[in-house]
Scaffold this active site. Sequence first.
Site, short mmCIF file in Angstrom:
data_model
loop_
_atom_site.label_atom_id
_atom_site.label_comp_id
_atom_site.label_asym_id
_atom_site.label_seq_id
_atom_site.Cartn_x
_atom_site.Cartn_y
_atom_site.Cartn_z
N GLY A 184 38.98 25.42 47.59
CA GLY A 184 38.46 26.78 47.76
C GLY A 184 39.48 27.86 47.39
O GLY A 184 39.28 29.04 47.69
N LYS A 212 44.73 44.90 38.65
CA LYS A 212 45.60 45.39 39.73
C LYS A 212 46.81 46.12 39.15
O LYS A 212 47.24 47.15 39.68
CB LYS A 212 46.00 44.23 40.62
CG LYS A 212 44.79 43.66 41.38
CD LYS A 212 45.07 42.30 41.99
CE LYS A 212 43.85 41.75 42.72
NZ LYS A 212 43.98 40.34 43.08
N1 HSE Z 1 40.81 36.38 43.05
C1 HSE Z 1 41.92 37.10 43.60
C2 HSE Z 1 43.12 36.20 43.74
C3 HSE Z 1 41.64 37.70 44.94
O1 HSE Z 1 43.06 35.02 43.42
O2 HSE Z 1 44.14 36.72 44.16
C4 HSE Z 1 40.86 38.95 44.87
O3 HSE Z 1 41.55 39.95 44.21
#
Ligand code: HSE
Length: 438
Positions: free
Chosen positions: A188, A206
């Site tokens: 997960g 980001k």
């Molecule tokens: N999918 C992102 C990660 C989390 O694996 O850090 C949500 O920004």
Amino acid sequence: MKKTINLGLIGFGTIGTGVIRLLQKNGALISERVGAEIKIKRIADIDITTPRGVELPDGILTTKADDILNDPDIDIVIELMGGYEPARTFLLKAMENKKHVCTANKALLATHGDDIFRSANRNGVNIGFEPSVGGTIPVIKTIKESLIGNRIESIMAIVNGTSNFILSKMTDEGGSFATVLKEAQALGFAEANPTFDIEGVDAAHKLAILLSLSYGKKVRLEDLHREGISSIGEQDIVFARELGYRIKLLAIAINRGGYIEARLHPTMVPFDHILANVNSNFNAFHIIGDAADSVFLYGQGAGMMPTASAVISDVVDIARDIIKGVSVRVPPRVLDEEKITEINLLPFEEIVTNYYFRFSVADQPGVLSQISGILGKNNISIATVIQKGRKQDGAVPIVMTTYKARERDVQKALADIDKLDVAMGKTMLIRIEDDKLS
Ligand code: HSE
């Protein structure tokens, strides 16, 4: 003074459920701290029948976002549905209706942030987006408020938990990228379709948001150099260890005076670098301010309750402003919107850094001198060479690290090396951040 702050939640998935759980668990404490009741008035989702394991008063759920967007009693709209549309339309409509908004939607902010932030400004409302970068980690508040007296010299960050989990597992337990990705999916820690995470798309979103806040600029996602982790081989992890490095997917921003250097790619960092020790699915930010010097933030970049914690932090900030009759105390991108200009990015081919190369070449006399000759002609100075063993098909890996070199020279040299008769595969390149290798 306003006694109740009414919230409308759009998107009742994992994070939305976390927000409700957190309000149910700590609501009294949060309300006491704010000095007003923080109350969920409506929750909208297309699925209002699947049980989420939370008790809700009758009539709170709706399938119509308009029940929230048009409700004059709702003060703050929390968008946690993700995706571009209809999330964008809902946020814009909420702001047109003079509601403050909170969102965790990094993809939306990285691509349509300009429209959304300008709408917040035009309508005189707040937009909170702390959970969009670094999950629970208060990095947005740190940049926008705590470090406001600083020029941000650099940010190096691990902003994608999935990639960090995979790289950490490959490093600590071995295994190919494909095998470890499957294990991460089974546990997960990676999505069924992992492309956004492993190809650096999520991390680039980001980085774009961090750049816009740190430098008060508009950033176009397509201008950022982005590489994911899917090409990292088991042998690169082993060679990195031998050289004293761990491989991390780093988001990098460096203030170069008139230019900002920004890039996202797998990076070798020395074992004693603080980011080398951020493992599993954790995120971290190493920020250097010209006055503050080093600031380090670490925590869970995703997950139901950690992300809900960041949502509530935004809600409380906005609630406090509402109670005091203040609005937009801190502009979304630090500067007033009319002062926001395009970022001046250093062209990627102009960056100067250290490199790791893994050449796949025929094992025969003179190969090393051909490679080093091409590197020398392109102003690339070799720091280390490793050659070990002989492969059955005749190809051997030759690994080199370099002193500081320019990306343009590196690309030219590798293109020439890969055309040599002795070349038996494309050269692997990983950039290195190592102050000792100048
Ligand atoms: N999918 C992102 C990660 C989390 O694996 O850090 C949500 O920004």
